[in-house]
Enzyme design. Structure first.
Site, PDB file in Angstrom:
ATOM      1  N   ASP A   1      26.511  33.147  19.210  1.00 16.30           N
ATOM      2  CA  ASP A   1      27.811  32.769  19.512  1.00 16.30           C
ATOM      3  C   ASP A   1      27.934  31.942  20.623  1.00 16.30           C
ATOM      4  O   ASP A   1      27.182  31.680  21.627  1.00 16.30           O
ATOM      5  CB  ASP A   1      28.628  33.927  19.755  1.00 16.30           C
ATOM      6  CG  ASP A   1      28.222  34.828  20.860  1.00 16.30           C
ATOM      7  OD1 ASP A   1      26.954  35.039  20.834  1.00 16.30           O
ATOM      8  OD2 ASP A   1      28.974  35.328  21.695  1.00 16.30           O
ATOM      9  N   GLU A   2      29.026  30.938  20.500  1.00 12.65           N
ATOM     10  CA  GLU A   2      29.495  30.175  21.731  1.00 12.65           C
ATOM     11  C   GLU A   2      28.656  29.303  22.533  1.00 12.65           C
ATOM     12  O   GLU A   2      28.324  29.419  23.651  1.00 12.65           O
ATOM     13  CB  GLU A   2      30.315  31.161  22.779  1.00 12.65           C
ATOM     14  CG  GLU A   2      31.494  31.975  22.011  1.00 12.65           C
ATOM     15  CD  GLU A   2      31.996  32.984  23.076  1.00 12.65           C
ATOM     16  OE1 GLU A   2      33.081  33.115  22.980  1.00 12.65           O
ATOM     17  OE2 GLU A   2      31.416  33.481  23.899  1.00 12.65           O
TER      18      GLU A   2
ATOM     19  N   TRP B   1      33.094  36.893  13.201  1.00 10.40           N
ATOM     20  CA  TRP B   1      33.910  37.313  14.260  1.00 10.40           C
ATOM     21  C   TRP B   1      35.108  36.322  14.610  1.00 10.40           C
ATOM     22  O   TRP B   1      36.346  36.806  15.078  1.00 10.40           O
ATOM     23  CB  TRP B   1      33.262  37.378  15.530  1.00 10.40           C
ATOM     24  CG  TRP B   1      32.546  36.184  16.318  1.00 10.40           C
ATOM     25  CD1 TRP B   1      31.541  35.368  15.987  1.00 10.40           C
ATOM     26  CD2 TRP B   1      33.270  35.454  17.420  1.00 10.40           C
ATOM     27  NE1 TRP B   1      31.497  34.290  16.965  1.00 10.40           N
ATOM     28  CE2 TRP B   1      32.542  34.378  17.671  1.00 10.40           C
ATOM     29  CE3 TRP B   1      34.434  35.801  18.274  1.00 10.40           C
ATOM     30  CZ2 TRP B   1      32.909  33.502  18.642  1.00 10.40           C
ATOM     31  CZ3 TRP B   1      34.785  35.058  19.165  1.00 10.40           C
ATOM     32  CH2 TRP B   1      33.866  33.804  19.363  1.00 10.40           C
TER      33      TRP B   1
ATOM     34  N   ARG C   1      28.002  42.965  30.408  1.00 12.51           N
ATOM     35  CA  ARG C   1      29.079  42.535  31.281  1.00 12.51           C
ATOM     36  C   ARG C   1      29.345  44.067  32.107  1.00 12.51           C
ATOM     37  O   ARG C   1      29.383  43.748  33.306  1.00 12.51           O
ATOM     38  CB  ARG C   1      30.667  42.396  30.563  1.00 12.51           C
ATOM     39  CG  ARG C   1      30.615  41.132  29.869  1.00 12.51           C
ATOM     40  CD  ARG C   1      29.652  40.551  29.225  1.00 12.51           C
ATOM     41  NE  ARG C   1      29.690  39.342  28.602  1.00 12.51           N
ATOM     42  CZ  ARG C   1      30.485  38.798  27.597  1.00 12.51           C
ATOM     43  NH1 ARG C   1      30.715  39.849  26.760  1.00 12.51           N
ATOM     44  NH2 ARG C   1      30.679  37.514  27.340  1.00 12.51           N
TER      45      ARG C   1
ATOM     46  N   TYR D   1      38.540  43.661  17.570  1.00  9.44           N
ATOM     47  CA  TYR D   1      38.255  43.602  18.897  1.00  9.44           C
ATOM     48  C   TYR D   1      38.903  44.766  19.856  1.00  9.44           C
ATOM     49  O   TYR D   1      40.063  44.551  20.152  1.00  9.44           O
ATOM     50  CB  TYR D   1      38.704  42.159  19.343  1.00  9.44           C
ATOM     51  CG  TYR D   1      37.406  41.230  18.978  1.00  9.44           C
ATOM     52  CD1 TYR D   1      36.939  41.436  17.768  1.00  9.44           C
ATOM     53  CD2 TYR D   1      36.699  40.544  19.951  1.00  9.44           C
ATOM     54  CE1 TYR D   1      35.621  40.527  17.601  1.00  9.44           C
ATOM     55  CE2 TYR D   1      35.880  39.554  19.869  1.00  9.44           C
ATOM     56  CZ  TYR D   1      35.302  39.649  18.625  1.00  9.44           C
ATOM     57  OH  TYR D   1      34.165  38.920  18.455  1.00  9.44           O
TER      58      TYR D   1
ATOM     59  N   TRP E   1      33.820  44.692  23.927  1.00 12.04           N
ATOM     60  CA  TRP E   1      33.268  43.920  25.034  1.00 12.04           C
ATOM     61  C   TRP E   1      34.018  44.425  26.334  1.00 12.04           C
ATOM     62  O   TRP E   1      35.115  44.792  26.084  1.00 12.04           O
ATOM     63  CB  TRP E   1      33.993  42.295  24.536  1.00 12.04           C
ATOM     64  CG  TRP E   1      33.528  41.750  23.177  1.00 12.04           C
ATOM     65  CD1 TRP E   1      34.447  41.585  22.095  1.00 12.04           C
ATOM     66  CD2 TRP E   1      32.390  41.445  22.996  1.00 12.04           C
ATOM     67  NE1 TRP E   1      33.573  41.045  20.999  1.00 12.04           N
ATOM     68  CE2 TRP E   1      32.187  40.961  21.667  1.00 12.04           C
ATOM     69  CE3 TRP E   1      31.083  41.267  23.803  1.00 12.04           C
ATOM     70  CZ2 TRP E   1      30.996  40.205  21.069  1.00 12.04           C
ATOM     71  CZ3 TRP E   1      29.905  40.781  23.151  1.00 12.04           C
ATOM     72  CH2 TRP E   1      29.892  40.163  21.808  1.00 12.04           C
ATOM     73  N   THR E   2      33.136  44.312  27.323  1.00 10.09           N
ATOM     74  CA  THR E   2      33.551  45.021  28.296  1.00 10.09           C
ATOM     75  C   THR E   2      33.822  44.145  29.470  1.00 10.09           C
ATOM     76  O   THR E   2      33.797  44.882  30.564  1.00 10.09           O
ATOM     77  CB  THR E   2      32.565  46.107  28.807  1.00 10.09           C
ATOM     78  OG1 THR E   2      31.386  45.297  28.849  1.00 10.09           O
ATOM     79  CG2 THR E   2      32.095  47.266  27.614  1.00 10.09           C
ATOM     80  N   GLU E   3      34.192  42.973  29.583  1.00 12.86           N
ATOM     81  CA  GLU E   3      34.323  42.093  30.697  1.00 12.86           C
ATOM     82  C   GLU E   3      35.305  42.888  31.672  1.00 12.86           C
ATOM     83  O   GLU E   3      35.014  43.111  32.881  1.00 12.86           O
ATOM     84  CB  GLU E   3      35.047  40.651  30.221  1.00 12.86           C
ATOM     85  CG  GLU E   3      34.184  39.696  29.755  1.00 12.86           C
ATOM     86  CD  GLU E   3      34.170  39.673  28.338  1.00 12.86           C
ATOM     87  OE1 GLU E   3      34.374  40.754  27.541  1.00 12.86           O
ATOM     88  OE2 GLU E   3      33.856  38.632  27.697  1.00 12.86           O
TER      89      GLU E   3
ATOM     90  N   ASP F   1      38.626  45.077  23.002  1.00 16.56           N
ATOM     91  CA  ASP F   1      38.932  44.594  24.321  1.00 16.56           C
ATOM     92  C   ASP F   1      40.443  43.922  24.491  1.00 16.56           C
ATOM     93  O   ASP F   1      41.081  43.833  25.594  1.00 16.56           O
ATOM     94  CB  ASP F   1      38.023  43.434  24.925  1.00 16.56           C
ATOM     95  CG  ASP F   1      38.151  42.299  23.970  1.00 16.56           C
ATOM     96  OD1 ASP F   1      38.239  42.451  22.795  1.00 16.56           O
ATOM     97  OD2 ASP F   1      37.657  41.244  24.640  1.00 16.56           O
TER      98      ASP F   1
HETATM   99  C1  TNX Z   1      33.858  36.179  22.381  1.00 18.10           C
HETATM  100  S1  TNX Z   1      32.623  37.606  20.004  1.00 18.10           S
HETATM  101  C2  TNX Z   1      32.478  36.564  22.623  1.00 18.10           C
HETATM  102  C3  TNX Z   1      32.151  37.472  23.670  1.00 18.10           C
HETATM  103  C4  TNX Z   1      33.496  37.911  24.506  1.00 18.10           C
HETATM  104  C5  TNX Z   1      34.616  38.246  23.527  1.00 18.10           C
HETATM  105  C6  TNX Z   1      35.844  38.565  24.255  1.00 18.10           C
HETATM  106  C7  TNX Z   1      31.562  36.933  20.349  1.00 18.10           C
HETATM  107  C8  TNX Z   1      30.546  36.740  19.670  1.00 18.10           C
HETATM  108  N1  TNX Z   1      31.515  36.240  21.913  1.00 18.10           N
HETATM  109  O1  TNX Z   1      31.332  36.640  24.509  1.00 18.10           O
HETATM  110  O2  TNX Z   1      32.976  38.882  25.222  1.00 18.10           O
HETATM  111  O3  TNX Z   1      34.895  36.882  22.763  1.00 18.10           O
HETATM  112  O4  TNX Z   1      36.871  39.049  23.359  1.00 18.10           O
END
Ligand code: TNX
Length: 769
Positions: A328-329, A396, A162, A421, A475-477, A423
Site C-alpha cells: 500500500d501507499e 481497503w 506503530r 477501520y 491501525w495503531t498510530e 482507528d
Molecule cells: C492507511 S490501510 C494505511 C495505513 C494507515 C491507515 C490509517 C493501508 C493499507 N494503509 O498505513 O495506518 O491508513 O487509517
C-alpha cells in the site's frame, strides 16, 4: 409457576439435575454473538445448571472450556454424575468445516462437530449460553443450535508497527478473537515506525529497527540513564516468541498471517540497512511520524536477495498458506529522481516508474508460489496488472479494488475504509481516545454491523464466490496503550464477527439487544471495551438564569436511562428518564443507561451552573474547517492520562458557537502543544497560522468571524517550554449583552522543512467567568 420453582429449588438442593417442564411457551431470547445460523426451541423444558456437569468427549476442548471458566468465573466445571451430561464429540459428517451443533435436551447438552475448530466454536457458544443463564439464575432451555460460518476469512489486523503491544496482549487478543469465532489474525509486524520480528540473518532489523525516539518535546525530555539520550520506545518478538504465539493461536483455531510490507512502508528496515534503499537521502532514523513516507526499497539484486532471505525465515515461522506483502501507499518520488534506479530499470526491462511496484509484486508473488504459499497484498497490487491468479487482494480503498479483483478471478478480502477501520472514532463522545474523529468520518457500531462483505456489484455474479470474507483493521498510530486498542476494537469486533460469520440477513436492533450480554462477557474477560454507544449525552437549555431544561439521549437505545439529582451515583433503582427534566442551576445530575440492573456505560455527571455550562473542550468546540481532523497527543507510552487535542492539523482553529458573554468578565483558557509529526506530502506547506506579532507568538481570539482584528491576543511566552498544559486567564476588553461566536487561532511562524521539530499549539479548554 409455584410448582416449577419448587422443582428447580429441589433439583438444585439435591445437587442433581432434573428437566423442568414449563407450562406456557415463551419467546426464546439467546444473546449469542456471533448469531448462530439456526436456533430451534425444541421443547418447553429446561435443564437447571450449576458448576457440576458430567463431562465427556474431546479432552482438549473440555480443557479449553475449563481454563476459560477458571479465567472468567474463578473455577472450572467439576465432572460428576450428579450433573447434567455435557459432551463434546467429533463426528464424521455434520455441517461442514468449522460448524457445530449444540443440543440441550433430555440427553443433557451435546456438542458435535466435524473438526476441532467446530468443537471449539460449539464450546464458545456453550460458554455464552451457560454464563448468560448462570448469571441471571435461569435454567438452560431445550434448544438445538446448528451453526457454521458464512465466510472462511474472518479476520482482524493488528498493527504492531506503530505501537508495540507485546506477547501477553497478543495472546489475550487471540483468546478474545477466538470467542468471537474469528479465525485470522493478520499480524502487521513491519512499518515505518518499527520492525517487530527477529530475523536471524539481519539482526540490525530489530537492534535498530525496533526502537524509535518518540515524537514530542515532553517525550524526548525523558532520558535513558544508560545513554543520556532520549529514551526510545518499541520492542520486537524473538523467533521463539513468534513460534509460541503461532502455536497458541493455532490451539484457538486462529491462523496468523504475517504481513511484511514492501516495497514501501520500509523506513524502519532502511534505518537498519540503508543499502537497500534508494540512495538519495542518506541515513534515516526509525520514524516517529504518522502518514505516508517516501522511502522505498531499491532495485538492486542484493535487495531482492535480502527480502527473500527475510521471507524464508518468515515462512519457517508461520505455517499460514497466505503471506501478506503489504504494497500500500508506495511513493514513487525517490525512484523517479534516482539515476541508479533508471539504470536498473533499463537492465530489468521496466519501462516506467509505475512499473516498479508491479515488478516487486510479480517477483514476490512467484517467489511465494515456489514455496507453496499464496501472496496477499493491499489493493494497490492490482495496479500494473498481470499478477498470479493465486494472489489475493485485500480491498481497503473502499470496495473498488475488491470488486475489480473478484471480476478478474482473484480471491479477495473486504476490509474497506472507513467501515472496517477501527482507528476511526465511533462516536463524538469526549471519552473517545486519540484517533480519527467525526470529521474524518465516523464509524459507529451500526455501520460496522450492517457491513455486507459481498458488495452489491458482485451479488449474483461469478465474482461473489471470490470473496473470502471480511477483516477489521486496527491501525495503531493513535493507540499508545493497550487500553486504547481495546476501546477501539470492542465491541465493534463483535459486529464484524457477525458480518463474517452469521447469515446475510442481519437486524441491528436484534444485535443491540444482545449487547448487554456481550458487555457482561467483556467484563468477565477484562476487556476495556468502549461503552460510548450507550453513554448518556445531555442537551441543556436555560430558559432563564435559574431554570435548566435537560433532555437526555444516547447513540443506541437499549434498556432505559436512569437519573438522580444531587446524588453521588446513579443506579437502576433511580427514576427512569422519559421526558425533558426541569432542573435548577444549583442542581447536579447524574445519569446512565441500564438494562435491568446492569449499567451499560460509565455515568455522565453534570453541573448546571452557568460557568460549568459555559465550559467547552476541544471535543465540544467546533473545528473551523475539515482537512486532516485528528485527536492527538504526543507519543510517549505512559498509561497515565494526558491532554489530547481534537483538531484539524492543516488549520488549528476552533469555534465556540453562540458563547453567552452576557455578564462574562473573564475567559479562562487552557493550551498545550503536540508535535507536528506527520508525513503529508507537500501539504505541510499549507498548514495555516495567524501571523505572529512577537517572537513567541500569540493565541488570538476573534469575535464573530475568524479574521480581522482579534478581540484578544495573548502572548504564548508563559506556555513555551511547558510540556504539559498552561492556563491563561484574560479579561474581555468590552461588555457583551448576548451570545456571539468566538474563534480561536494561534499565531506562529510558518512550518519549515516538512515540519520536522515543529510543534502545533492546541486549545484544550475554554471557560467563561
Ligand atoms: C492507511 S490501510 C494505511 C495505513 C494507515 C491507515 C490509517 C493501508 C493499507 N494503509 O498505513 O495506518 O491508513 O487509517
Amino acid at each position: 409457576m409455584k410448582l416449577k420453582a419448587i422443582l428447580v429449588i429441589t433439583a438444585l438442593l439435591l445437587g442433581g439435575f432434573y428437566y423442568v417442564s414449563q407450562g406456557e411457551p415463551q419467546e426464546l431470547f439467546l444473546p449469542i454473538i456471533p448469531k448462530p445460523q439456526s436456533i430451534e426451541h425444541t421443547a418447553h423444558k429446561t435443564v437447571p445448571i450449576n458448576f457440576d456437569f458430567e463431562l465427556s468427549g474431546h479432552d482438549k476442548t473440555i480443557e479449553l472450556l475449563n481454563s476459560l471458566m477458571t479465567k472468567t468465573y474463578g473455577h472450572s466445571f467439576k465432572s460428576t454424575s450428579a450433573g447434567a451430561k455435557l459432551s463434546f464429540d467429533l463426528v464424521d459428517s455434520l455441517t461442514g468445516p468449522e460448524g457445530y451443533s449444540l443440543d440441550v435436551s433430555e440427553n443433557g447438552i451435546e456438542i458435535k462437530a466435524e473438526d476441532e475448530a467446530g468443537l471449539y466454536y460449539g464450546m464458545a457458544t456453550f460458554w455464552q449460553l451457560f454464563t448468560h443463564h448462570f448469571d441471571s439464575g435461569k435454567p438452560l432451555p431445550f434448544v438445538k443450535i446448528e451453526d457454521k460460518p458464512r465466510f472462511k476469512w474472518r479476520g482482524l489486523m493488528l498493527d504492531e508497527g506503530r505501537h508495540f503491544q507485546g506477547a501477553a496482549f497478543v495472546k489475550d487478543m487471540i483468546d478474545w478473537m477466538s470467542l468471537h469465532k474469528f479465525n485470522i489474525l493478520q499480524w502487521h509486524l513491519v512499518d515505518d515506525q518499527g520492525w517487530r520480528i527477529e530475523i536471524k540473518k539481519y539482526p540490525e532489523l530489530t537492534n535498530v529497527g525496533a526502537y524509535r525516539v518518540p515524537a514530542g518535546e515532553g517525550a524526548r525530555a525523558i532520558l535513558d540513564p544508560a545513554t543520556g539520550e532520549p529514551k526510545k520506545i518499541g520492542g520486537f518478538y524473538t523467533q521463539e516468541q513468534v513460534k509460541e504465539i503461532v502455536a497458541y493461536a493455532a490451539a484457538k483455531h486462529i491462523t496468523i498471517v504475517p504481513e511484511i510490507g514492501l516495497p514501501g512502508h520500509a523506513q524502519s528496515a532502511l534505518a537498519a540497512y540503508p543499502e537497500h534503499g534508494v540512495n538519495l537521502s542518506g541515513k534515516m532514523d526509525v520514524s516517529a511520524d504518522w502518514g505516508i513516507f517516501e522511502y522505498t526499497y531499491n532495485l538492486e539484486e542484493k535487495t531482492f536477495d535480502y527480502l527473500e532471505d527475510i521471507l524464508l525465515e518468515v515462512m519457517d515461522l508461520f505455517p499460514s498458506e497466505y503471506i501478506h506483502l503489504g504494497g500500500d501507499e508506495v511513493q514513487k518520488n525517490q525512484w523517479k529522481e534516482d539515476p541508479r534506479t533508471a539504470q536498473r530499470m533499463a537492465e530489468l526491462g521496466i519501462e516506467t516508474v509505475e512499473g516498479i511496484q508491479p515488478y516487486f509484486t510479480r517477483h514476490f508473488d512467484q517467489f511465494l508460489s515456489k514455496y507453496g504459499r499464496k501472496m496477499i497484498g493491499w489493493d494497490e497490487i492490482l495496479e500494473g496488472g498481470d499478477i498470479h491468479k493465486t494472489a489475493t487482494v485485500m480491498s481497503w480503498r473502499g470496495e473498488k479494488g475488491g470488486i475489480e479483483a473478484a471480476h478478474k478471478g482473484h480471491t479477495v478480502i473486504m476490509s474497506p475504509w472507513p467501515t472496517l477501520y477501527l482507528d476511526m472514532h465511533q462516536s463524538t463522545s469526549e471519552r473517545e481516545p486519540t484517533g480519527r474523529p467525526a470529521l474524518a468520518s465516523l464509524t459507529p457500531l451500526e455501520n460496522v454491523y450492517m457491513y455486507e462483505p459481498i458488495p452489491k456489484e458482485l451479488q449474483g455474479t461469478e465474482g461473489a464466490h471470490f470473496v473470502l470474507g471480511a477483516q477489521g483493521n486496527i491501525w495503531t498510530e493513535h493507540m499508545r496503550t493497550n487500553n486504547q486498542v481495546m476501546h477501539m476494537t470492542f465491541p465493534r469486533a463483535a459486529a464484524i464477527s457477525e458480518a463474517a460469520w452469521s447469515s446475510k440477513e442481519r437486524d441491528f436492533n436484534n444485535f443491540m439487544q444482545r449487547l448487554p450480554a456481550l458487555f457482561n462477557w467483556y467484563n468477565k474477560l477484562n476487556i476495556a471495551y468502549a461503552d460510548v454507544a450507550f453513554e448518556v449525552r445531555p442537551n441543556i437549555t436555560a430558559p432563564d438564569d435559574e431554570q435548566r431544561i435537560v433532555s437526555l439521549s444516547s447513540q443506541l437505545d437499549v434498556g432505559a436511562i436512569h437519573y438522580a439529582i444531587n446524588k453521588e451515583s446513579v443506579s437502576a433503582s433511580d427514576p427512569i428518564y422519559t421526558d425533558p427534566l426541569t432542573l435548577n442551576k444549583n442542581d447536579t445530575l447524574i445519569t446512565s443507561r441500564f438494562k435491568g440492573d446492569q449499567i451499560l456505560s460509565a455515568p455522565t455527571s453534570l453541573k448546571l451552573d452557568k460557568v460549568s455550562l459555559s465550559m467547552r473542550t476541544d471535543d465540544t468546540l467546533e473545528v473551523c474547517d475539515a482537512g486532516y481532523h485528528l485527536k492527538l497527543d504526543d507519543d510517549y507510552p505512559e498509561s497515565k492520562d494526558r491532554a489530547s487535542f481534537n483538531m484539524n492539523i492543516l488549520h488549528p482553529c476552533w469555534i465556540y458557537k453562540g458563547a453567552d458573554l452576557k455578564d462574562v468578565k473573564t475567559l479562562e483558557l487552557v493550551v498545550g502543544q503536540i508535535p507536528f509529526n506527520f508525513q503529508i506530502g507537500a501539504d505541510w506547506k499549507h498548514v495555516k497560522f495567524d501571523t505572529p506579532t512577537s517572537k513567541d507568538g500569540e493565541l488570538n481570539i476573534y469575535e464573530g468571524v475568524c479574521e480581522g482584528k482579534p478581540l484578544l491576543s495573548l502572548s504564548l511566552t508563559p506556555a513555551l517550554g511547558n510540556h504539559g498544559l498552561t492556563n491563561f486567564s484574560a479579561d474581555l476588553p468590552k461588555t457583551f449583552d448576548g451570545a456571539t461566536d468566538l474563534c480561536f487561532k494561534f499565531a506562529r511562524p510558518a512550518i519549515t522543512n516538512f515540519g520536522i521539530g515543529h510543534n502545533l499549539w492546541g486549545l484544550d479548554k475554554v471557560t467563561l467567568r
